[in-house]
Design a protein around this motif. Structure first.
Motif, PDB file in Angstrom:
ATOM      1  N   GLY A 128       0.806  -1.212   0.000  1.00 60.95           N
ATOM      2  CA  GLY A 128       0.000   0.000   0.000  1.00 60.95           C
ATOM      3  C   GLY A 128       0.843   1.267   0.000  1.00 60.95           C
ATOM      4  O   GLY A 128       0.346   2.344  -0.286  1.00 60.95           O
ATOM      5  N   GLY A 188      -2.847   3.379   3.017  1.00 61.03           N
ATOM      6  CA  GLY A 188      -2.134   2.399   2.197  1.00 61.03           C
ATOM      7  C   GLY A 188      -2.077   1.046   2.879  1.00 61.03           C
ATOM      8  O   GLY A 188      -2.274   0.009   2.239  1.00 61.03           O
ATOM      9  N   LEU A 247      -0.200   3.613  -2.799  1.00 61.20           N
ATOM     10  CA  LEU A 247      -0.584   4.968  -2.411  1.00 61.20           C
ATOM     11  C   LEU A 247       0.607   5.829  -1.989  1.00 61.20           C
ATOM     12  O   LEU A 247       0.444   6.977  -1.624  1.00 61.20           O
TER      13      LEU A 247
END
Lengths: 334, 301
Positions: free
Chosen positions: B242, B249, B293
């Protein structure tokens, strides 16, 4: 003033070094004659651990690459030896370079796309690699690795017609290999490659700025360390005669990582680290099941007390006689 | 189709557990740039503490299921949080100025210590969670029987994650945590007590991890002393997936990894189940090291 005292201590060190080395060799050679079979076996496994620590030391201690998957390369060497020996009856000692080359090649292939990653990321990728290798071995890839049971019936090594079978013979074989490794890697440290690696370890951006091809040297260190681990794996296979995926886990990698970090990066440090990591739990045997608990505590305590490791490499000394007066004055002025 | 739906629910449930553990890794990494290897073992300790509270204190008999589970979860959260705080104080704080390598080895030492402590206290065998605490109710959704406990786990983990997100993004203290993660020096100059923030992070992370441990016990019934290693490694993978240091994330990565792993082992190969997540990890690091992310940040010189 500092420089002068540096040179004197250097000559003293050199004067002491040779007899010390002779004494140490004599001690190491005489030691197994005084040990009982159990402790001889312990010293053989410490010796194998020392070989592996020295090989990881090139990668982690010298080049500063966080490799926590060293057991994967050690496994490749051991399995290549075991497969070629049991299927084609190739003598184990001939397989040393083959095992080394196989695991060096694997390391280069695996490391090529990840070598640019920053410290911690690389560490976690190598953890992933060692787990994938272990799972692959358990799943009997290509019908070659024997699954969870592993491979048995690996032949003993033979030198000049002497079959190496007893622990005391392995003691000399393994510790001879350790001595040879220390000698070779010490030469490497003093070479152009060694200087480049220590520069990379200190600061790889600065190293890049000085014109060092960082990725290439890192790969070189990785490949060399894995090559050596592969050869150690071949010796391990020959010693054990049975190998299975259980000998090449994440925890074995962790122990090696701890040995090198405790050592601090020098060759002597790596051997000392192997003694601490593979020998201490034997001394704590009285604590029986609590020995790993004590070991974990000891790891934490040692890092808190001495974070740089027990024996970090000595500072490099350069011969200043070749620097002309003018340069020296300019240097002092800085 | 039914099969697929059930697998999706299973994937999200295990993903929620990964995500809760991943939050601990990602928060510590965000503030200290340290992989807290002992985090997985704090998760294990959470699972065992839950078991002891259920069985030893006779909660299983005196209270009905829901309040019993709730009170155990809260107690475990507090205890593992405390343990996390002590760990930071003893093993990491003295090493904050030293190199990264020594902190990593100290973390490994802590992990070995905790794992063996659990083995000595509770034994090396599998332990089983009391059957009464594990609702076997099956709910029919879209014509498929789904175990209620899996749905509850998804719900509770989402709730915990959202409250953490709210705390980090909408409170003063949360802002201080984010500031300390960006630049400790600057945060200290702004009057933030960075030491307190780090302690706080070491309370929240292990607290969530401990609850995740109880969830594993309730959901799968079985716990063992070495489970922290594989759950920990996968949760860390989730955090990297993430984008490490990034709280949403870690949630996304956890859920995604849970789905990938469950679907992969259901439809591809069960023998390679554990290898799937590591393969995902290696691929993501090669293709996009910052994670899904994560923002691309320039390396500081």
């Amino acid at each position: 003033m500092l420089k002068r005292s540096g040179t004197t201590s250097g000559t003293i060190l050199q004067r002491v070094k040779f007899p010390a080395l002779v004494a140490l060799t004599a001690l190491a050679a005489g030691l197994p004659l005084t040990l009982n079979p159990y402790w001889t076996a312990v010293f053989v496994s410490i010796g194998l651990g020392a070989l592996l620590s020295l090989s990881l030391n090139v990668i982690l201690g010298r080049a500063g690459i966080f490799n926590m998957g060293h057991a994967a390369f050690y496994a490749v060497g051991a399995y290549v030896t075991a497969i070629l020996n049991t299927r084609f009856q190739v003598p184990v000692l001939w397989l040393l370079p083959v095992a080394g080359a196989a695991s060096g090649l694997c390391a280069l292939l695996v490391a090529r796309p990840i070598i640019h990653l920053r410290g911690d990321y690389l560490l976690i990728v190598t953890v992933g690699i060692v787990e994938i290798v272990r799972i692959a071995l358990i799943n009997d890839v290509g019908g070659l690795t024997g699954g969870a049971n592993g491979i048995f019936g690996i032949a003993r090594p033979e030198i000049f017609g002497i079959r190496i079978r007893r622990d005391i013979q392995f003691y000399y074989l393994v510790w001879g290999a350790v001595a040879l490794t220390v000698a070779l890697f010490s030469r490497l440290d003093r070479s152009r490659v060694g200087r480049a690696l220590s520069c990379i370890k200190e600061d790889d951006t600065a190293a890049e700025g000085c014109g060092i091809d960082v990725a290439r040297y890192k790969l070189l260190a990785f490949g060399l360390g894995a090559f050596w681990a592969g050869m150690a794996g071949a010796l391990f296979a020959a010693k054990m005669t049975i190998i299975s995926p259980g000998s090449f886990t994440f925890w074995d990698s962790v122990l090696l990582f701890a040995a090198v970090t405790l050592g601090g990066g020098s060759q002597t440090g790596a051997v000392l680290g192997a003694f601490l990591v593979f020998g201490l739990p034997e001394i704590f045997r009285d604590f029986a099941s609590a020995r790993m608990l004590v070991f974990g505590l000891a790891l934490m305590a040692m890092m808190v007390v001495r974070p740089q490791g027990l024996l970090p490499p000595a500072l490099r000394r350069y011969d200043t006689r070749f620097i002309t007066r003018g340069e020296r004055a300019a240097g002092d002025g800085e | 189709m039914d099969q697929l739906f059930l697998q999706l629910v299973n994937g999200l449930a295990v993903g929620g557990i990964y995500a809760l553990v991943a939050l601990g890794y990602t928060m510590v990494y965000g503030v200290l740039k340290l992989i807290n290897f002992a985090h997985g073992d704090l998760f294990t300790i959470g699972a065992y503490l839950g078991l002891t509270l259920f069985v030893g204190m006779g909660l299983a008999g005196t209270l009905t299921v829901f309040p019993a589970v709730l009170s155990v979860a809260v107690m475990v959260m507090g205890l593992t949080a405390l343990l996390g705080g002590v760990l930071e104080r003893v093993a990491y704080r003295p090493l904050r100025k030293a190199g990264r390598l020594s902190a990593v080895v100290s973390a490994l030492g802590a992990s070995i210590f905790f794992q063996n402590a659990v083995m000595l206290v509770w034994g090396a065998n599998y332990e089983v969670y009391p059957e009464v605490m594990r609702p076997s109710t099956v709910i029919f959704l879209f014509g498929t029987g789904v175990p209620l406990i899996r749905l509850l786990i998804i719900g509770v983990s989402l709730m915990l994650m959202l409250s953490l997100y709210g705390f980090i993004h909408h409170t003063r203290t949360g802002t201080a945590v984010r500031a300390a993660a960006i630049d400790q020096g600057a945060a200290a100059l702004m009057g933030i007590n960075v030491n307190r923030i780090i302690t706080l992070v070491f309370l929240i992370g292990p607290g969530l991890g401990g609850v995740a441990g109880v969830m594993v016990g309730l959901s799968y019934g079985q716990i063992d002393f070495s489970m922290g290693f594989s759950y920990g490694l996968k949760a860390f993978t989730a955090a990297v997936l993430g984008g490490i240091g990034n709280i949403p994330g870690a949630m996304l990565g956890g859920m995604l990894l849970g789905l990938i792993e469950t679907l992969g082992s259901a439809y591809l190969t069960i023998a390679w189940k554990d290898a799937i997540s590591f393969l995902v990890l290696i691929l993501i690091l090669i293709i996009r090291p910052t994670g899904i992310l994560g923002e691309r940040t320039a390396e500081k010189l």
